[in-house]
Design a protein around this motif. Structure first.
Motif, PDB file in Angstrom:
ATOM      1  N   ALA A 195       0.826  -1.207   0.000  1.00 51.30           N
ATOM      2  CA  ALA A 195       0.000   0.000   0.000  1.00 51.30           C
ATOM      3  C   ALA A 195       0.862   1.259   0.000  1.00 51.30           C
ATOM      4  O   ALA A 195       0.560   2.244  -0.688  1.00 51.30           O
ATOM      5  CB  ALA A 195      -0.925  -0.008   1.215  1.00 51.30           C
ATOM      6  N   LEU A 196       1.954   1.232   0.750  1.00 49.08           N
ATOM      7  CA  LEU A 196       2.865   2.371   0.751  1.00 49.08           C
ATOM      8  C   LEU A 196       3.510   2.551  -0.618  1.00 49.08           C
ATOM      9  O   LEU A 196       3.667   3.697  -1.103  1.00 49.08           O
ATOM     10  CB  LEU A 196       3.937   2.180   1.830  1.00 49.08           C
ATOM     11  CG  LEU A 196       4.993   3.275   1.952  1.00 49.08           C
ATOM     12  CD1 LEU A 196       4.339   4.613   2.295  1.00 49.08           C
ATOM     13  CD2 LEU A 196       6.045   2.905   2.994  1.00 49.08           C
ATOM     14  N   ALA A 197       3.877   1.443  -1.252  1.00 52.51           N
ATOM     15  CA  ALA A 197       4.493   1.517  -2.582  1.00 52.51           C
ATOM     16  C   ALA A 197       3.525   2.078  -3.618  1.00 52.51           C
ATOM     17  O   ALA A 197       3.954   2.716  -4.583  1.00 52.51           O
ATOM     18  CB  ALA A 197       4.985   0.134  -3.005  1.00 52.51           C
ATOM     19  N   TRP A 198       2.213   1.853  -3.430  1.00 52.17           N
ATOM     20  CA  TRP A 198       1.234   2.413  -4.370  1.00 52.17           C
ATOM     21  C   TRP A 198       1.153   3.936  -4.253  1.00 52.17           C
ATOM     22  O   TRP A 198       0.876   4.625  -5.241  1.00 52.17           O
ATOM     23  CB  TRP A 198      -0.155   1.839  -4.100  1.00 52.17           C
ATOM     24  CG  TRP A 198      -0.264   0.368  -4.294  1.00 52.17           C
ATOM     25  CD1 TRP A 198       0.673  -0.476  -4.829  1.00 52.17           C
ATOM     26  CD2 TRP A 198      -1.365  -0.452  -3.923  1.00 52.17           C
ATOM     27  NE1 TRP A 198       0.227  -1.763  -4.816  1.00 52.17           N
ATOM     28  CE2 TRP A 198      -1.025  -1.789  -4.266  1.00 52.17           C
ATOM     29  CE3 TRP A 198      -2.592  -0.207  -3.329  1.00 52.17           C
ATOM     30  CZ2 TRP A 198      -1.894  -2.855  -4.049  1.00 52.17           C
ATOM     31  CZ3 TRP A 198      -3.460  -1.272  -3.108  1.00 52.17           C
ATOM     32  CH2 TRP A 198      -3.110  -2.580  -3.474  1.00 52.17           C
ATOM     33  N   SER A 199       1.384   4.452  -3.061  1.00 56.01           N
ATOM     34  CA  SER A 199       1.199   5.889  -2.824  1.00 56.01           C
ATOM     35  C   SER A 199       2.441   6.712  -3.128  1.00 56.01           C
ATOM     36  O   SER A 199       2.332   7.890  -3.491  1.00 56.01           O
ATOM     37  CB  SER A 199       0.772   6.125  -1.375  1.00 56.01           C
ATOM     38  OG  SER A 199      -0.425   5.430  -1.079  1.00 56.01           O
ATOM     39  N   LEU A 200       3.622   6.135  -2.968  1.00 59.47           N
ATOM     40  CA  LEU A 200       4.859   6.876  -3.150  1.00 59.47           C
ATOM     41  C   LEU A 200       5.017   7.494  -4.544  1.00 59.47           C
ATOM     42  O   LEU A 200       5.589   8.591  -4.659  1.00 59.47           O
ATOM     43  CB  LEU A 200       6.064   5.982  -2.827  1.00 59.47           C
ATOM     44  CG  LEU A 200       6.273   5.665  -1.342  1.00 59.47           C
ATOM     45  CD1 LEU A 200       7.414   4.675  -1.165  1.00 59.47           C
ATOM     46  CD2 LEU A 200       6.538   6.935  -0.549  1.00 59.47           C
TER      47      LEU A 200
END
Length: 621
Positions: free
Chosen positions: A561-566
């Motif tokens: 999920a963090l990788a999707w937002s970065l």
């Protein structure tokens, strides 16, 4: 101070918590403060029981040695059967009408009847050894009564009933004939009592329906049902602003007639029923779900990946037919409202049909309260013929729709930003989330063991979540990039890709290990894994990925999920709303898992928590 009734070392009958079955136990000690007896069962389990749950051996009818009859009224050498009447039941001619009895009198009569007939036939069955088990451990039964039991860890030896040596065994429990008759009597009396005064019926209904409600109970779910749709539209409206910030909150609200368009609602219905048609196609293997309360196992057809392939073919054909997919972006709010209206209508239908559903088909999470059950779902597996509504909505319209919406956002970015190719940030977001959806559809069978399928009913929570929240919130990063482009360098993109792959490896390996263990715990490939055996017959993994943290799949999910937002950069917090929300969601779900597992596995779960103390993040409790 009340005097104790049973002495230390005395062999008596102790009731197994959560049931009406009595086993032979030895009294170890007595606590004068709590008035609880510490007793030991034949299998070594030590519990603390109330005095009312202990009966002397003389209070049970004894069978003659060598008799194979399970009924005390049948004796060797006797050709006739005597059907003795329970002392708690007067002769037929003198028995008063049940409808005239007070509820307390009925309970007292049944209590006296059980004194004579609650005897259990125990057939020893040797426990099969578990090669990969760290110990042989019996926890509590599934249903726990407060103040009834407290396990002890001491291992003391004592003789029971002329047995010089004892091997740990499991017991096959067979109901005596009188117990079956008693259950029939109970059911008849319950039917008669329901014809009594309204206050009595209300009291009984309240007593049977009283349970712990999640999500803040009735007020909590009511606020959630009102707040989630409003919050969704506020997020979408803020995302379309040139400068989304708290200074511009709230965003300009459009008129209601601008949000509703019949043509868009018709397009959404077409999308939903198209996916339903793909679900009904006779392709893909058929598997059985987890056993239900009545022992049945529903069958499910696994063809979600094929539905995704067919949908991709249709989307590709739309380019050939010059279908304007940009229409979805320009009417995104109308699409979200159409999906919301449809989910509400579906929820009303689900609740109405659940009112006629048999009790054994209701969800374990249902409470009997109309508002709460409308939210959590009253019926566990609502089906129209073989069409399973909950299973269909979990992966099809919303999850596949998420990928289609991402593709629409990619095309909208190219059109609005006058680009010949999509931005690297948009490509990363589309690729990461496409991999996630394809993986879920390819491993569709794993869905059958999730809490959504086996515990929660199908109501507003899952209907709105599957059909509205997933496609319109999970695609939020792509929607944000259309109006707020962010240029990424390849070194930064490489780090984000590495983070995504790290999360995916943890997520996929953990789920694969869990599913393989559930399918075949004796698989030689899993022989190296250590487990804790529970009283339910299932084992808990305490090594491998599941010895790292209790929910390694949740950890992988959060990293992804963090990788999707970065890729969206750090200009605004809006693209990171998904990470914040998903963290709260998984922490709450982990807490629900914790409560259910503690109730189901008892002290075996406590021992598991000692071996695997970390919940989602390593070194964080």
């Amino acid at each position: 101070m009340p005097s104790r009734k049973f002495a230390d070392g005395e062999v008596v009958r102790g009731r197994w918590p959560g049931s009406s079955l009595y086993y032979e136990v030895e009294v170890l000690s007595h606590d004068s403060n709590s008035q609880l007896y510490n007793v030991k069962y034949k299998d070594g389990t030590e519990l603390e029981l109330k005095e009312s749950d202990i009966k002397p051996l003389t209070s049970f009818r004894q069978r003659k040695s060598g008799s194979t009859s399970s009924s005390p009224s049948r004796r060797r050498g006797s050709r006739s059967r005597s059907r003795s009447r329970s002392p708690g039941r007067p002769p037929k001619g003198s028995r008063p009408s049940v409808s005239a009895l007070h509820q307390a009198d009925i309970k007292e009569a049944k209590k006296e009847a059980r004194k004579e007939i609650l005897e259990v036939k125990l057939t020893p069955l040797v426990l099969k050894p578990f090669g990969n088990s760290i110990n042989r451990y019996n926890g509590e039964p599934e249903h726990i009564e407060r103040n009834d039991i407290t396990h002890k860890n001491t291992q003391e030896k004592f003789p029971l009933s002329q047995e010089s040596s004892y091997i740990p065994t499991q017991y096959s429990l067979h109901l005596r004939r009188e117990e079956v008759k008693l259950k029939e009597i109970d059911s008849k009396e319950e039917k008669i009592v329901t014809k009594g005064p309204t206050s009595l019926r209300t009291f009984e209904a309240t007593a049977t329906q009283q349970k712990d409600l999640e999500f803040g109970g009735v007020p909590g779910v009511f606020l959630i049902m009102l707040g989630l749709p409003a919050f969704l539209f506020l997020l979408l409206l803020m995302c379309k602003q040139e400068e989304p910030s708290l200074l511009n909150f709230p965003p300009p609200l459009p008129a209601l007639y601008d949000l509703w368009e019949t043509r868009v609602f018709g397009a959404y219905l077409l999308w939903f029923f198209l996916q339903a048609l793909f679900y009904l196609l006779p392709i893909g293997k058929v598997v059985e779900g987890t056993p239900l309360t009545d022992g049945r196992r529903l069958k499910y057809r696994l063809n979600g990946f094929y539905a995704f392939v067919l949908t991709s073919v249709l989307v590709g054909a739309s380019f050939f037919w010059d279908v304007e997919l940009y229409y979805v972006y320009s009417h995104f709010l109308q699409c979200a409202l159409a999906a919301t209206v449809f989910s509400v209508v579906l929820s009303v239908y689900l609740y109405a049909r659940a009112l006629k559903a048999p009790r054994d088909e209701l969800s374990p999470a249902s409470s009997g309260n109309a508002v709460y059950d409308f939210f959590i779902g009253r019926e566990l597996n609502p089906r129209i013929g073989t069409f399973d509504l909950k299973y269909f909505c979990e992966l099809r319209p919303g999850l596949i729709g998420w990928v289609v919406i991402n593709l629409v956002m990619l095309l909208a970015e190219m059109k609005l930003q006058h680009r010949t190719v999509p931005s690297l940030a948009m490509i990363l977001v589309n690729s990461f989330q496409l991999l996630y959806v394809v993986d879920a559809l390819w491993n569709e069978e794993a869905l059958l063991t999730t809490m959504d399928i086996i515990h929660d009913g199908f109501g507003f929570m899952l209907a709105f979540g599957d059909l509205v929240w997933v496609p319109f919130i999970y695609s939020f990063q792509a929607f944000y990039l259309v109006s707020h482009p962010n240029e990424l360098s390849w070194p930064v993109a490489s780090l984000i890709i590495a983070l995504k792959l790290c999360g995916f490896v943890i997520f996929r390996c953990a789920n694969s290990q869990k599913n393989a263990f559930r399918k075949n715990p004796t698989d030689p490939k899993l022989a190296h894994l250590k487990t804790i055996h529970t009283s339910t017959g299932k084992n808990l993994l305490v090594s491998g990925w599941w010895g790292f943290v209790r929910h390694p799949n949740y950890l992988g999910d959060l990293i992804m999920a963090l990788a999707w937002s970065l890729p969206c950069g750090f200009n605004h917090i809006l693209p990171y709303f998904y990470v914040i929300y998903f963290t709260i969601l998984l922490v709450h779900r982990e807490a629900r898992d914790e409560r259910h597992c503690r109730k189901k596995y008892g002290l075996a779960w406590e021992k598991y928590c000692q071996r695997v103390p970390y919940r989602i993040f390593p070194y964080i409790y």
